[in-house]
Design a protein around this motif. Structure first.
Motif, PDB file in Angstrom:
ATOM      1  N   PHE A 197      74.267 -84.831  79.998  1.00 16.66           N
ATOM      2  CA  PHE A 197      74.443 -84.455  81.395  1.00 16.66           C
ATOM      3  C   PHE A 197      73.499 -85.236  82.309  1.00 16.66           C
ATOM      4  O   PHE A 197      73.876 -85.642  83.415  1.00 16.66           O
ATOM      5  CB  PHE A 197      74.207 -82.950  81.545  1.00 16.66           C
ATOM      6  N   SER A 198      72.274 -85.481  81.834  1.00 13.50           N
ATOM      7  CA  SER A 198      71.293 -86.202  82.654  1.00 13.50           C
ATOM      8  C   SER A 198      71.765 -87.607  83.012  1.00 13.50           C
ATOM      9  O   SER A 198      71.380 -88.146  84.056  1.00 13.50           O
ATOM     10  CB  SER A 198      69.946 -86.278  81.924  1.00 13.50           C
ATOM     11  N   GLU A 199      72.611 -88.198  82.171  1.00 15.49           N
ATOM     12  CA  GLU A 199      73.108 -89.548  82.415  1.00 15.49           C
ATOM     13  C   GLU A 199      74.166 -89.585  83.518  1.00 15.49           C
ATOM     14  O   GLU A 199      74.550 -90.662  83.969  1.00 15.49           O
ATOM     15  CB  GLU A 199      73.692 -90.135  81.122  1.00 15.49           C
ATOM     16  N   THR A 212      82.086 -70.223  91.942  1.00 15.42           N
ATOM     17  CA  THR A 212      82.648 -70.219  90.598  1.00 15.42           C
ATOM     18  C   THR A 212      81.522 -70.363  89.585  1.00 15.42           C
ATOM     19  O   THR A 212      80.461 -70.942  89.867  1.00 15.42           O
ATOM     20  CB  THR A 212      83.661 -71.361  90.408  1.00 15.42           C
ATOM     21  N   HIS A 213      81.766 -69.847  88.393  1.00 20.60           N
ATOM     22  CA  HIS A 213      80.734 -69.921  87.358  1.00 20.60           C
ATOM     23  C   HIS A 213      80.433 -71.363  86.986  1.00 20.60           C
ATOM     24  O   HIS A 213      79.265 -71.712  86.741  1.00 20.60           O
ATOM     25  CB  HIS A 213      81.170 -69.136  86.124  1.00 20.60           C
ATOM     26  N   LEU A 214      81.437 -72.226  86.943  1.00 19.52           N
ATOM     27  CA  LEU A 214      81.210 -73.619  86.575  1.00 19.52           C
ATOM     28  C   LEU A 214      80.349 -74.328  87.613  1.00 19.52           C
ATOM     29  O   LEU A 214      79.449 -75.120  87.271  1.00 19.52           O
ATOM     30  CB  LEU A 214      82.546 -74.340  86.393  1.00 19.52           C
ATOM     31  N   ASN A 215      80.600 -74.067  88.880  1.00 17.29           N
ATOM     32  CA  ASN A 215      79.782 -74.662  89.936  1.00 17.29           C
ATOM     33  C   ASN A 215      78.325 -74.236  89.763  1.00 17.29           C
ATOM     34  O   ASN A 215      77.397 -75.065  89.806  1.00 17.29           O
ATOM     35  CB  ASN A 215      80.317 -74.223  91.297  1.00 17.29           C
ATOM     36  N   PHE A 216      78.110 -72.946  89.544  1.00 21.17           N
ATOM     37  CA  PHE A 216      76.756 -72.434  89.335  1.00 21.17           C
ATOM     38  C   PHE A 216      76.121 -73.043  88.096  1.00 21.17           C
ATOM     39  O   PHE A 216      74.931 -73.416  88.090  1.00 21.17           O
ATOM     40  CB  PHE A 216      76.809 -70.905  89.198  1.00 21.17           C
ATOM     41  N   GLN A 217      76.907 -73.178  87.030  1.00 22.11           N
ATOM     42  CA  GLN A 217      76.394 -73.695  85.768  1.00 22.11           C
ATOM     43  C   GLN A 217      75.895 -75.136  85.909  1.00 22.11           C
ATOM     44  O   GLN A 217      74.829 -75.498  85.404  1.00 22.11           O
ATOM     45  CB  GLN A 217      77.499 -73.612  84.712  1.00 22.11           C
ATOM     46  N   LEU A 218      76.642 -75.970  86.633  1.00 23.36           N
ATOM     47  CA  LEU A 218      76.258 -77.370  86.798  1.00 23.36           C
ATOM     48  C   LEU A 218      75.025 -77.510  87.692  1.00 23.36           C
ATOM     49  O   LEU A 218      74.123 -78.317  87.414  1.00 23.36           O
ATOM     50  CB  LEU A 218      77.423 -78.166  87.373  1.00 23.36           C
ATOM     51  N   ILE A 219      74.980 -76.751  88.759  1.00 24.37           N
ATOM     52  CA  ILE A 219      73.809 -76.807  89.649  1.00 24.37           C
ATOM     53  C   ILE A 219      72.558 -76.337  88.911  1.00 24.37           C
ATOM     54  O   ILE A 219      71.480 -76.945  89.025  1.00 24.37           O
ATOM     55  CB  ILE A 219      74.067 -75.960  90.911  1.00 24.37           C
ATOM     56  N   LYS A 220      72.682 -75.274  88.107  1.00 28.03           N
ATOM     57  CA  LYS A 220      71.537 -74.772  87.338  1.00 28.03           C
ATOM     58  C   LYS A 220      71.081 -75.804  86.317  1.00 28.03           C
ATOM     59  O   LYS A 220      69.863 -76.031  86.136  1.00 28.03           O
ATOM     60  CB  LYS A 220      71.907 -73.473  86.638  1.00 28.03           C
ATOM     61  N   LEU A 225      66.664 -79.752  84.980  1.00 24.43           N
ATOM     62  CA  LEU A 225      66.169 -81.115  84.718  1.00 24.43           C
ATOM     63  C   LEU A 225      65.326 -81.640  85.870  1.00 24.43           C
ATOM     64  O   LEU A 225      64.898 -82.802  85.850  1.00 24.43           O
ATOM     65  CB  LEU A 225      67.353 -82.059  84.475  1.00 24.43           C
ATOM     66  N   GLY A 226      65.103 -80.797  86.866  1.00 22.89           N
ATOM     67  CA  GLY A 226      64.353 -81.236  88.035  1.00 22.89           C
ATOM     68  C   GLY A 226      65.147 -82.192  88.913  1.00 22.89           C
ATOM     69  O   GLY A 226      64.566 -82.967  89.688  1.00 22.89           O
ATOM     70  N   ARG A 227      66.446 -82.118  88.830  1.00 25.49           N
ATOM     71  CA  ARG A 227      67.325 -83.014  89.586  1.00 25.49           C
ATOM     72  C   ARG A 227      68.250 -82.181  90.461  1.00 25.49           C
ATOM     73  O   ARG A 227      68.247 -80.939  90.419  1.00 25.49           O
ATOM     74  CB  ARG A 227      68.168 -83.878  88.615  1.00 25.49           C
ATOM     75  N   SER A 228      69.055 -82.832  91.239  1.00 25.06           N
ATOM     76  CA  SER A 228      70.067 -82.147  92.042  1.00 25.06           C
ATOM     77  C   SER A 228      71.430 -82.749  91.745  1.00 25.06           C
ATOM     78  O   SER A 228      71.542 -83.907  91.321  1.00 25.06           O
ATOM     79  CB  SER A 228      69.747 -82.268  93.535  1.00 25.06           C
TER      80      SER A 228
END
Length: 306
Positions: A197-199, A212-220, A225-228
């Motif tokens: 995912f970091s890549e 949506t849960h997927l939106n929340f999951q990706l942002i979290k 990782l200290g990223r946005s």
């Protein structure tokens, strides 16, 4: 002088199906004795019912001779109406018993988009083949909205991606799905078999709408990782996400089973090498013991079928 016709008041008697059934039996059998034997009732009781019918309708219904009984014109009309009425009453009993047996009814189901696109079409089809008189009302909701609605008794069954919810509900394991990365052809990541995912975080994302849960999951996952997450566009459905990725507007993440149902000549699904990419989907009810018969049958079908 004026002739005044005096009408007798209608007797205080209610028409009941037993009297109609006895009348039909007498006409069909031709004698009171035969009808009494058929209906397992005393002949005197049958005769009394017939007299009460004639009194109620103020009409002669039967011709009685030493050869038997035959209907008058009024009796023939009553015969046809009585058969129809008795048939309708019997149909009411049959249909209402189908509710108690679970063969007839309706079930309100709420599910998130992942469950609807990957699993429910086939499950609902096989269930309705078994129970064609049970209507399934299916509505898409976000996972937290699903658990909340079931807890508040606004739906009998809910299907959601497993997450902390705080709702007073009973939860059962349902299915697992796996997230994949969707990239347009020609993207530098398109030649990869798997990716961390970091890549992907330097790329712009096409994401499902906020909430949506997927939106929340990706942002979290990005925040961990200290990223946005660079969200270029939010969409409301997986098909819209696929179309936008194929158009080269960004990359996206969605369940592998959902991606497989869309024809995507302009994009590729790549394995996402993350522990959280494997997700649990669950079924919830407010109380399994309190479900209607139809809802109980549908819950069993969801939990038993693989």
């Amino acid at each position: 002088m004026l002739a005044i016709q005096i009408r007798h008041p209608v007797p205080h008697m209610k028409l009941d199906p037993v009297s109609l059934r006895l009348f039909v039996s007498v006409v069909e059998e031709g004698t009171i004795a035969a009808a009494a034997k058929r209906e397992h009732i005393a002949a005197a009781a049958v005769s009394k019912r017939l007299s009460e019918l004639e009194e109620l309708f103020d009409s002669k219904l039967l011709n009685r001779t030493n050869k038997g009984i035959s209907p008058t014109d009024a009796g023939l009309s009553l015969l046809f109406m009585a058969r129809s009425a008795l048939n309708n009453l019997n149909e009411i009993v049959v249909q209402m018993r189908e509710y108690s047996y679970g063969r007839r009814g309706s079930v309100q189901v709420l599910a998130n988009i992942s469950a609807i696109t990957q699993f429910l079409p086939g499950l609902i089809k096989s269930f309705m083949q078994l129970y064609p008189l049970i209507n399934i009302s299916l509505e898409e909701k976000q996972s937290l909205a699903v658990t909340k609605a079931v807890a508040e008794n606004r739906a009998e069954i809910g299907i959601f991606t497993r997450l902390p919810h705080g709702a007073d509900i009973e939860v059962f394991p349902f299915r697992t799905d796996r997230l994949v990365l969707l990239v347009p052809n020609g993207d530098p990541l398109a030649d990869r078999q798997s990716v961390k995912f970091s890549e992907t975080l330097e790329h712009e994302y096409i994401a499902l709408r906020s909430g949506t849960h997927l939106n929340f999951q990706l942002i979290k996952a990005a925040n961990d990782l200290g990223r946005s997450l660079k969200i270029r566009m939010e969409v409301s459905s997986y098909d819209a996400l696929c179309l936008m990725v194929q158009a080269g507007l960004g990359i996206g993440i969605m369940p592998e089973g959902s991606a497989a149902i869309y024809k995507m000549d302009g994009a590729k699904a790549i394995r996402l090498d993350e522990p959280w990419a494997s997700r649990e989907l669950s079924v919830c009810v407010r109380s399994r013991a309190a479900l209607s018969v139809a809802a109980g049958l549908f819950l069993e079908h969801l939990l038993e079928m693989e």
